[in-house]
Design an enzyme around this catalytic site. Structure first.
Site, PDB file in Angstrom:
ATOM      1  N   PRO A 203       0.827  -1.217   0.000  1.00  0.00           N
ATOM      2  CA  PRO A 203       0.000   0.000   0.000  1.00  0.00           C
ATOM      3  C   PRO A 203       0.859   1.265   0.000  1.00  0.00           C
ATOM      4  O   PRO A 203       1.889   1.309   0.660  1.00  0.00           O
ATOM      5  CB  PRO A 203      -0.777  -0.107   1.315  1.00  0.00           C
ATOM      6  CG  PRO A 203      -0.746  -1.539   1.672  1.00  0.00           C
ATOM      7  CD  PRO A 203       0.514  -2.096   1.112  1.00  0.00           C
ATOM      8  N   GLY A 204       0.430   2.251  -0.759  1.00  0.00           N
ATOM      9  CA  GLY A 204       1.115   3.544  -0.742  1.00  0.00           C
ATOM     10  C   GLY A 204       2.341   3.635  -1.614  1.00  0.00           C
ATOM     11  O   GLY A 204       3.057   4.632  -1.586  1.00  0.00           O
ATOM     12  N   THR A 205       2.614   2.600  -2.419  1.00  0.00           N
ATOM     13  CA  THR A 205       3.807   2.661  -3.251  1.00  0.00           C
ATOM     14  C   THR A 205       3.556   3.377  -4.571  1.00  0.00           C
ATOM     15  O   THR A 205       4.460   3.498  -5.387  1.00  0.00           O
ATOM     16  CB  THR A 205       4.354   1.253  -3.554  1.00  0.00           C
ATOM     17  OG1 THR A 205       3.252   0.402  -3.873  1.00  0.00           O
ATOM     18  CG2 THR A 205       5.087   0.705  -2.368  1.00  0.00           C
ATOM     19  N   GLY A 206       2.332   3.819  -4.790  1.00  0.00           N
ATOM     20  CA  GLY A 206       2.074   4.623  -5.973  1.00  0.00           C
ATOM     21  C   GLY A 206       1.464   3.857  -7.138  1.00  0.00           C
ATOM     22  O   GLY A 206       1.641   4.242  -8.291  1.00  0.00           O
ATOM     23  N   GLU A 424      19.090   4.407  26.780  1.00  0.00           N
ATOM     24  CA  GLU A 424      19.342   4.823  25.393  1.00  0.00           C
ATOM     25  C   GLU A 424      20.835   4.973  25.119  1.00  0.00           C
ATOM     26  O   GLU A 424      21.326   4.555  24.079  1.00  0.00           O
ATOM     27  CB  GLU A 424      18.614   6.132  25.073  1.00  0.00           C
ATOM     28  CG  GLU A 424      17.091   6.024  25.056  1.00  0.00           C
ATOM     29  CD  GLU A 424      16.572   4.922  24.149  1.00  0.00           C
ATOM     30  OE1 GLU A 424      17.211   4.622  23.123  1.00  0.00           O
ATOM     31  OE2 GLU A 424      15.523   4.334  24.475  1.00  0.00           O
ATOM     32  N   ASP A 501      13.162  -4.170  22.633  1.00  0.00           N
ATOM     33  CA  ASP A 501      14.513  -4.574  22.250  1.00  0.00           C
ATOM     34  C   ASP A 501      14.626  -6.087  22.258  1.00  0.00           C
ATOM     35  O   ASP A 501      15.195  -6.693  21.350  1.00  0.00           O
ATOM     36  CB  ASP A 501      15.541  -4.021  23.239  1.00  0.00           C
ATOM     37  CG  ASP A 501      15.513  -2.505  23.300  1.00  0.00           C
ATOM     38  OD1 ASP A 501      15.051  -1.898  22.324  1.00  0.00           O
ATOM     39  OD2 ASP A 501      15.952  -1.958  24.329  1.00  0.00           O
TER      40      ASP A 501
HETATM   41  P1  ADP Z   1      -1.264   2.804  -3.861  1.00  0.00           P
HETATM   42  O1  ADP Z   1      -2.343   2.900  -4.884  1.00  0.00           O
HETATM   43  O2  ADP Z   1      -0.092   1.989  -4.297  1.00  0.00           O
HETATM   44  O3  ADP Z   1      -1.721   2.395  -2.512  1.00  0.00           O
HETATM   45  P2  ADP Z   1      -1.130   5.602  -4.322  1.00  0.00           P
HETATM   46  O4  ADP Z   1      -0.870   5.601  -5.773  1.00  0.00           O
HETATM   47  O5  ADP Z   1      -2.514   5.882  -3.905  1.00  0.00           O
HETATM   48  O6  ADP Z   1      -0.649   4.256  -3.660  1.00  0.00           O
HETATM   49  O7  ADP Z   1      -0.110   6.608  -3.645  1.00  0.00           O
HETATM   50  C1  ADP Z   1      -0.465   7.444  -2.602  1.00  0.00           C
HETATM   51  C2  ADP Z   1       0.253   8.752  -2.705  1.00  0.00           C
HETATM   52  O8  ADP Z   1       1.647   8.602  -2.420  1.00  0.00           O
HETATM   53  C3  ADP Z   1       0.188   9.326  -4.087  1.00  0.00           C
HETATM   54  O9  ADP Z   1      -0.905  10.154  -4.227  1.00  0.00           O
HETATM   55  C4  ADP Z   1       1.477  10.113  -4.200  1.00  0.00           C
HETATM   56  O10 ADP Z   1       1.295  11.430  -3.790  1.00  0.00           O
HETATM   57  C5  ADP Z   1       2.414   9.425  -3.247  1.00  0.00           C
HETATM   58  N1  ADP Z   1       3.362   8.593  -3.986  1.00  0.00           N
HETATM   59  C6  ADP Z   1       3.466   7.255  -3.921  1.00  0.00           C
HETATM   60  N2  ADP Z   1       4.475   6.816  -4.710  1.00  0.00           N
HETATM   61  C7  ADP Z   1       4.996   7.904  -5.306  1.00  0.00           C
HETATM   62  C8  ADP Z   1       6.059   8.105  -6.240  1.00  0.00           C
HETATM   63  N3  ADP Z   1       6.781   7.095  -6.721  1.00  0.00           N
HETATM   64  N4  ADP Z   1       6.318   9.367  -6.634  1.00  0.00           N
HETATM   65  C9  ADP Z   1       5.611  10.396  -6.164  1.00  0.00           C
HETATM   66  N5  ADP Z   1       4.604  10.271  -5.287  1.00  0.00           N
HETATM   67  C10 ADP Z   1       4.287   9.046  -4.838  1.00  0.00           C
HETATM   68 ZN    ZN Z   2      15.832   0.059  24.091  1.00  0.00          ZN
END
Ligand code: ADP
Ligand code: ZN
Ligand code: MG
Length: 612
Positions: A203-206, A424, A501
C-alpha cells in the site's frame, strides 16, 4: 425501474404537491356558490318551478341550484342520469337555465384522489430506500457503474514526471503507453494488444498514481473503479456494473480501465471462508468474459492494482487477461529522495534543509508516507508562522510519522527519565564500540508514541546483504539498553522499557539460526519462509523439523542472546565513565546529535568500531 436522477425525483415531489392542491381546491372551493343555499329535495324545486317561483336555475354536475323570485337560494341533488328535461325544467325561455359542465373538474378530482395515494406510497418507498445508508444515495442507479472518469483534458493530469523512482516499472509501462498511442504499428505486425496489466505492490507505493500516469502519458481517458465498489449492496450489481463500465470504455476507446484493489473481487473462486461469495464470483466472471470479449483491435487496456497477488484467482493471471505484471517496490534511498523532491516542488523548503538526510532516515517508508511527512512538516512550519520549511521541521515530522506524535507535558518521573537516559546511551555506546553497526544519528529521551526514548542508527546506505558479524553487532547494541540499566542500577531494577529490544533481538537471533544458517546447526533453514512477507503467507509457515531440533534451535538462539548481553555489559563496564557522562548530559538536553555524541569519544580518545 428506470434509473432516476435527482432532478427527476424533484419533479415527482412537484407533481404530488400539484395534485394535492388540485384535490383540496376542488373539494373545498369548487362549490362555494352553493354554500349559502338551503338544501331541499328535488321535488320541492320542481314544485317551485311549476308554481313559477323560480327566477333562474343552475345545474352543475348533480347539483341543482334554484334562485327564487324572492331572492332565496335552494339547492337539491338530482340523479346523475336525469337531464333538465327529465326533471321537467322545460321552459328555459321563461326561467334561464345554466348548465355548467363539471366533467373536467370531476375528472381532475377523481384523478387526484386515485393517484395521490399511489404517489405517496412511491414517495415513502423512495425515502426509505434513500435512508438505508448514506452510500445508497444513488440507490436507484445501482446497475450503472460508478467509475470515475478522469478526462484527458483534466488539469491535474498526471505524467511519469510526477512519479518519482520506479524506473523499471515505468519502462515496462512505456510499452503500454505506446500501444495506446500507436495501436496500428503493433496490429500491422500481427501483435495482439495486451489486455490487462496487474500492478503489484505494498500500500502507498504509488500504484494508483502510476496507472493515472500511464493514462496521462498516452493522453487517453481513464476510468477508475475500486474492486470494493463492485460488491456493494445489491446482489447482481457487480456484474451489471462491470458490463456498464466496459461498454462505456468501448465507446471511449482508446482508454484505460483501472480496477483498484482487484483482490476484493478477484480472490480464488470457491475458496472463500464462509458463504456469500456468489456475488463476487459473478462479478469476476463478468470481468473475465468482458476481457475475452474484446475484439482483437479494441484499444482498451485494463489495469488493476493489488497488494495481495497471492490470493488472486489463477484465471485472472492467464494469458490474454492480466498477463503483464508490474511490480512496484517500496522505494530505496535514491527513489525516496526523488519522491521527496517531487512533493517538495510546491513547498517552500529552506535552502539549508537537507532532503537527503530525511531520505536516509526513512528506510521502509512508502511514497505515501513520504508525502505525509512533507505535509506534516509544512503544517508544523505554518503553525509556527514561519515562511519556509526548515530541517528542524522535517526531522520533527519524520519522528512524528515514525513514532507517533510527541507527548507534551512531563509524563515521566525523574527516576524514569534517568533510567531511560542510561538505557538509550547504552544502545548508542555499544553500537559505537561494536564494529558493523550503523553510526548513531541521534539519541532522544523525549517521550513519544510507544517508545520512551529512542536511539537512531542511520545507515549510510541501504544494505541488502547483512553479514553474520553485522547481526551479532546489532544484537549487542540491542542488548545495550538493558545492560546499561543492569550495571548502573543493579539487576533488580531493570525495567520493562527493554521489551521491544528483546523482541527485536530474539527475532534476529532466531532468523540467524533458522533462516540464514548462521549457527553451529549448519547451513540449513528450518520452516518454510516466504520471500514476500507482505503477501501474508508467513503466518502459516510450516514446521519442518522435529521436537529435538526445536530444542537445539532454542538453545542456539538463547546462546546468541546471552553472549550479546554479556558483551554489552562488558563494553559498558569498561566505558562506564563515558556512559555516565553522556547519560547525564542527555537528561539535561533531552536530545544529543551525532556530532555531539562523537565528541565525547574523540575527547576520551576512543575510536569507533573497535570492539572489545
Ligand atoms: P497505492 O495505490 O499503491 O496504494 P497511491 O498511488 O494511492 O498508492 O499513492 C499514494 C500517494 O503517495 C500518491 O498520491 C502520491 O502522492 C504518493 N506517492 C506514492 N508513490 C509515489 C512516487 N513514486 N512518486 C511520487 N509520489 C508518490
Ligand atoms: Zn531500548
Ligand atoms: Mg491505491
Amino acid at each position: 425501474m428506470p434509473p432516476q436522477k435527482k432532478p427527476r425525483s424533484n419533479l415527482i415531489y412537484l407533481l404530488i404537491a400539484a395534485l394535492l392542491f388540485a384535490a383540496v381546491y376542488s373539494t373545498f372551493f369548487g362549490t362555494t356558490s352553493d354554500i349559502k343555499a338551503e338544501e331541499v329535495s328535488i321535488t320541492e324545486i320542481q314544485n317551485f318551478y311549476t308554481q313559477g317561483k323560480v327566477a333562474s336555475l343552475e345545474i352543475e354536475g348533480n347539483t341543482v341550484t334554484a334562485t327564487l323570485t324572492d331572492g332565496e337560494l335552494k339547492k337539491a341533488f338530482k340523479a346523475p342520469s336525469d337531464t333538465a328535461k327529465d326533471l321537467g325544467f322545460d321552459r328555459p325561455d321563461l326561467v334561464p337555465l345554466t348548465i355548467k359542465d363539471t366533467a373536467n373538474q370531476a375528472f381532475w378530482t377523481d384523478l387526484a384522489l386515485s393517484v395521490i395515494p399511489f404517489f405517496l406510497i412511491l414517495g415513502l418507498l423512495f425515502f426509505m430506500l434513500r435512508s438505508v445508508s448514506a452510500s445508497n444515495r444513488t440507490a436507484l442507479s445501482f446497475g450503472t457503474s460508478r467509475a470515475k472518469e478522469f478526462d484527458k483534458s483534466q488539469k491535474d493530469k498526471v505524467t511519469f514526471n510526477d512519479v518519482a523512482g520506479s524506473e523499471t516499472a515505468k519502462e515496462e509501462l512505456t510499452e503500454i503507453v505506446d500501444f495506446l498511442k500507436h495501436p496500428k504499428k503493433y496490429l500491422k505486425m500481427g501483435a495482439k494488444i495486451p489486455r490487462g496489466v496487474l500492478m503489484i505492490g505494498s500500500p502507498g507505493t504509488g500504484k494508483t498514481l502510476m496507472a493515472r500516469a500511464v493514462a496521462g502519458e498516452a493522453d487517453v481517458p481513464f476510468f477508475s473503479i475500486s474492486g470494493s465498489e463492485f460488491v456493494e449492496m445489491f446482489v447482481g450489481v457487480g456484474a451489471s456494473r462491470v458490463r456498464d463500465l466496459f461498454s462505456k470504455a468501448r465507446k471511449n476507446a482508446p482508454c484505460i480501465i483501472f480496477v483498484d484493489e482487484i483482490d476484493a473481487v478477484g480472490r480464488h473462486r470457491g475458496a472463500g471462508l464462509g458463504g456469500g461469495h456468489d456475488e463476487r464470483e459473478q462479478t469476476l466472471n463478468q470481468i473475465l468474459s468482458e476481457m475475452d470479449g474484446f475484439e482483437k483491435d479494441t484499444n482498451v487496456i485494463v489495469m488493476a492494482a493489488t497488494n495481495r497477488p497471492d490470493v488472486l484467482d489463477p484465471a485472472l493471471l492467464r494469458p490474454g487477461r492480466f498477463d503483464r505484471r508490474v511490480v512496484i517496490d517500496n522505494p530505496d534511498l535514491t527513489d525516496r529522495l526523488a519522491i521527496l523532491k517531487v512533493h517538495a516542488r510546491n513547498k517552500p523548503i529552506a535552502k539549508d534543509s537537507d532532503l537527503e538526510v530525511v531520505a536516509k532516515h526513512s528506510p521502509g517508508f512508502s511514497g505515501a508516507d513520504l508525502e505525509n511527512l512533507l505535509n506534516e512538516a509544512a503544517i508544523m512550519s505554518a503553525r509556527e508562522g514561519k515562511k519556509t520549511i526548515t530541517q528542524h521541521h522535517l526531522e520533527k515530522s519524520l519522528e512524528k510519522v515514525l513514532l507517533g506524535p510527541e507527548k507534551s507535558g512531563k509524563l515521566m518521573s525523574e527516576e524514569e527519565i534517568k533510567v531511560t537516559a542510561y538505557h538509550e546511551v547504552g544502545h548508542a555506546l555499544t553500537g559505537y564500540i561494536m564494529p558493523f553497526t550503523d553510526p548513531v544519528h541521534k539519541i532522544s529521551i523525549v517521550s513519544r508514541g510507544m517508545a520512551l526514548g529512542v536511539t537512531w542508527f542511520l545507515p549510510d546506505r541501504d544494505s541488502v546483504l547483512k553479514s553474520r558479524k553485522k547481526f551479532e553487532s546489532e544484537l549487542v547494541s540491542l542488548m545495550g539498553g538493558r545492560a546499561a540499566e543492569d550495571i548502573t542500577f543493579g539487576s533488580a531494577s531493570v525495567t520493562t522499557g527493554a521489551s521491544n529490544d528483546m523482541e527485536k533481538a530474539t527475532k534476529i537471533a532466531r532468523d540467524m539460526v533458522t533462516k540464514y544458517g548462521m549457527s553451529p546447526l549448519g547451513p540449513i533453514t528450518f520452516g518454510e519462509h516466504h520471500a514476500n512477507p507482505f503477501l501474508g503467507k508467513d503466518i502459516m509457515h510450516e514446521r519442518t523439523f522435529s521436537d529435538d531440533t526445536a530444542k537445539l534451535i532454542d538453545a542456539e538462539v538463547s546462546k546468541l542472546l546471552q553472549n550479546a548481553l554479556k558483551m554489552a555489559k562488558d563494553i559498558l563496564t569498561k566505558y562506564k565513565k563515558v556512559l555516565a557522562e553522556i547519560a547525564d548530559d542527555l537528561i539535561k538536553k533531552e536530545t544529543i546529535s551525532r556530532k555531539e555524541f562523537e565528541e565525547y569519544f574523540s575527547k576520551a580518545k576512543i575510536k569507533p568500531s573497535i570492539g572489545l
